[in-house]
Design an enzyme around this catalytic site. Structure first.
Site, PDB file in Angstrom:
ATOM      1  CE1 TYR A 114      -0.991  -3.424   8.071  1.00 37.30           C
ATOM      2  CE2 TYR A 114      -0.712  -5.656   7.994  1.00 37.30           C
ATOM      3  CZ  TYR A 114      -0.192  -4.647   8.060  1.00 37.30           C
ATOM      4  OH  TYR A 114       1.205  -4.122   8.109  1.00 37.30           O
ATOM      5  N   PRO A 165      -5.533  -3.482   0.878  1.00 35.89           N
ATOM      6  CG  PRO A 165      -4.754  -5.401  -0.174  1.00 35.89           C
ATOM      7  CD  PRO A 165      -5.519  -4.120  -0.406  1.00 35.89           C
ATOM      8  CD  GLU A 166       0.638  -2.230   5.318  1.00 35.89           C
ATOM      9  OE1 GLU A 166      -0.416  -1.459   5.187  1.00 35.89           O
ATOM     10  OE2 GLU A 166       1.840  -1.683   5.588  1.00 35.89           O
ATOM     11  CB  ALA A 167       1.683  -6.370   0.952  1.00 37.39           C
ATOM     12  CG  HIS A 193      -1.915   0.898   1.083  1.00 38.92           C
ATOM     13  ND1 HIS A 193      -1.799   2.433   1.433  1.00 38.92           N
ATOM     14  CD2 HIS A 193      -3.454   0.868   1.050  1.00 38.92           C
ATOM     15  CE1 HIS A 193      -2.937   3.086   1.434  1.00 38.92           C
ATOM     16  NE2 HIS A 193      -4.051   2.150   0.981  1.00 38.92           N
TER      17      HIS A 193
END
Ligand code: DMJ
EC number: 3.2.1.113
Length: 658
Positions: free
Chosen positions: A546, A526-528, A478
């Site tokens: 997350y 998402p975070e990645a 992200h």
């Protein structure tokens, strides 16, 4: 850290023992941590000899001074006082008596005695000599009871302290110079004419109020808010510095016209913001949020308190640069001035995105303080980087501050690398395009990134992978999504044949990041997300699902909107607003989510300070006219704090003491 980190001063041949400056001392890392080299022994012996000699002198002096015969002998020569004026033997400050008692007695006598009385002054001198010798004797005794390692450590700590004090003295703001405060351009904009846009903008201001008032109600003065538990949240990144949300939110409050709230924040800062904390902070986080937030508040409002606090904090960060290469430590104890690196970072390395994200703020600190030291520190970082060979033209994320050499060859435009590239471009723009070295470094780096990291998925999505020693990991964070805005912002400065290309590259990254949002249940990314194993722009690992209210995707929308006015960026931004309202808004503020693919929210219970500093600010700007904070006049630091372009002719600093 202090002991382990300092002992190598003795053990490293390069450390040069006590004679080698502190910088050299701290640099002797690679060596053993036992500190038992030959240089160390010579020093210890010298020190012990000195103590023994001092004890010997004291004993001789005591023999002459305290034995009855000697006293008599001396009384005729030195003392002119009558026996009645001499203290009784058992009141004499002997070896067991405290030096403070003697000093107290002396002060009393000075008060009682006539000024200019030679006898009194002689007695004073003798008493002082006696006290000094007694103290030396006591210290020698204590020292002789210590182990050689402890003695070495004490010497080092003392030496470190002296060096830190000197550094601080050199940099301490002795009254700031007068600055001709230039009223900010476009700090407040008119209401948008389009009513639908006006409503959307008003909605985002409502979101800011909801975030701010809940923080104020449940966590005022603490760093962040836990919106579910309705209490304060503290992050170790700020040590014991308090009020991260207040400082981070200042400029958003200002540009949204929340004047009363801005005044509340200012009063809190005046009374409570304290940097004398005995705890470790992240130099990077404190710089981008606190120094950046304070500078931004100063440039918008002209209130001196913000300039004063920013410079005060800048001075407290200077000891972090005290390494052999001048590449700063990641962590710093603000009270002791002792720094170290994250224990997990490749062989004690500093992190590219951390030491590479100080330049903008430090240039402004020098500008506002009239003290060149801040600019010198960040220019040195640039010099170190320029001397190093870059693998394939890329900048690894790890650099050892002692050796000045790269650590692990891991390259990323996301976490650990990201804002280093951003600050190269912005350093050039902020210097009114005079810092051509930064421009060259930026475009060279982007070229290498395009060649080695940027790829297109089979579904046609452009993404930026990570590079590990030549192998690609097809994952994009992200955090990496900020790069769309960066490429577009830099397009203007590229050779004319490449300008359109960089704008399009920005647009492609924006589309990929939008897809990462669109392919989740909550419509927040998402975070990645990955581009392997048959997926595209989707998180496959549970610990990457997350969303913590991060701004990078809407940041890119903001730049793309400003630079292209393509309406899809407002559409996508509004989707993000709705998703935040539907899934992150709770009674007590806004919360991050543990899994963006889940139908039912699982809250992480943190309202990050950057939600107010960045996410809401970028969203607000997307629904504002371009003359609110025009890009030709303002640079956003990596926390979205505002720094004006430094046009030296128009922003003269009168270097004269106030
Ligand atoms: C912010 O503190 C800054 O944007 C930083 O550069 C990266 N991480 C957060 C937001 O995600």
């Amino acid at each position: 850290m202090p002991v382990g980190g300092l002992l190598p001063l003795f053990s490293s041949p390069a450390g040069g023992g006590l004679g080698g400056g502190l910088g050299g001392g701290l640099g002797g890392s690679g060596g053993s941590r036992k500190g038992s080299g030959p240089a160390a022994f010579r020093l210890t012996e010298k020190f012990v000899l000195l103590l023994v000699f001092s004890a010997f002198i004291t004993l001789c002096f005591g023999a002459i001074f305290f034995l009855p015969d000697s006293s008599k002998l001396l009384s005729g020569v030195l003392f002119h006082s009558s026996p009645a004026q001499q203290p009784a033997a058992d009141h004499k400050p002997g070896p067991g008596a405290r030096a403070e008692d003697a000093a107290e007695g002396r002060a009393r006598r000075r008060e009682e005695g006539a000024p200019g009385d030679p006898a009194a002054s002689l007695e004073d001198n003798l008493a002082r000599i006696r006290e000094n010798h007694e103290r030396a004797l006591r210290e020698a005794k204590e020292t002789l009871q210590k182990l050689p390692e402890e003695i070495q450590r004490d010497i080092l700590l003392e030496k470190e302290k002296v060096a830190q004090d000197q550094l601080r003295d050199k940099a301490a703001p002795r009254g700031l110079p007068q600055v001709n405060f230039v009223p900010p351009i476009g700090a407040e904009g008119p209401e948008p004419e389009d009513l639908a846009i006006r409503d959307k903008r008003a909605k985002i201001k409502e979101m800011m109020k909801h975030a701010w008032y809940n923080y104020k109600r449940y966590a005022w003065g603490l760093n962040e808010l836990k919106p579910i538990s309705k209490e304060g949240h503290s992050s170790s990144l700020f040590g014991n510095i308090k009020g991260a949300t207040i400082v981070d939110a200042l400029d958003t409050l200002f540009i949204m016209g929340m004047k009363d709230e801005f005044q509340d924040a200012k009063s809190w800062i005046e009374k409570n913001l304290d940097f004398n904390v005995n705890a470790e902070i992240s130099v990077f986080e404190v710089n981008i949020r606190f120094v950046g937030g304070l500078l931004s508040a100063y440039y918008l409002s002209g209130e001196e308190i913000f300039r004063k606090k920013a410079v005060e904090l800048g001075v407290k960060l200077l000891p972090a640069f005290h390494t052999p290469s001048g590449i700063p430590w990641a962590l710093l104890n603000m009270k002791s001035g002792i720094g170290r690196n994250w224990p997990w970072a490749s062989g004690g390395s500093s992190i590219l995105a951390e030491f590479g994200t100080l330049h903008l703020e430090f240039m402004h600190l020098s500008h506002l303080s009239g003290n060149p030291i801040f600019a010198e520190k960040v220019k040195n970082i640039r010099a170190v980087l320029n001397h190093l060979e870059k693998p394939q033209g890329l900048y690894p994320n790890y650099l050892n501050p002692s050796s000045g050499q790269w650590g692990q060859h891991h390259v990323s435009v996301g976490g650990l690398g990201d804002s280093f590239y951003e600050y190269l471009l912005k350093a050039w723009l902020m210097s009114d395009k005079t810092d051509v070295e930064a421009k060259k470094m930026y475009f060279d780096a982007v070229q290498a990134i395009e060649t080695h990291l940027i790829r297109k998925s089979s579904g046609g999505l452009t993404y930026i992978a990570e590079w590990k020693g030549g192998l690609l990991e097809h994952k994009m964070g992200h955090l990496t999504c900020f790069a769309g805005g960066m490429f577009a912002l830099g397009a203007d400065g590229a050779p004319s044949s490449l300008a359109q290309h960089y704008l399009e590259l920005g647009a492609e990254i924006a589309r990929t990041c939008h897809e990462s949002y669109n392919r989740t249940y909550v419509k927040l990314g998402p975070e990645a997300f990955r581009f392997d194993g048959g997926v595209e722009a989707i998180a496959t690992r549970q610990n990457e699902k997350y969303y913590i209210l991060r701004p990078e995707v809407v940041e890119t929308y903001m730049y793309m909107w400003r630079l292209t006015h393509d309406p899809k960026y407002r559409k996508w931004a509004w989707e993000a607003v709705e998703a935040l309202e539907n899934h992150c808004k709770v009674n007590g503020g806004y919360s991050g989510l543990r899994d963006v693919y889940l139908r039912h929210e699982s809250y992480d219970d943190v309202q990050q300070s950057f939600f107010l500093a960045e996410t809401l600010k970028y969203l607000y700007l997307i629904f504002s006219d371009d003359d609110l904070l025009p890009l030709e006049h303002w640079i956003f630091n990596t926390e979205a704090h505002l720094l004006p372009i430094l046009r030296m002719d128009k922003m003269a600093v009168e270097v004269k003491e106030k």
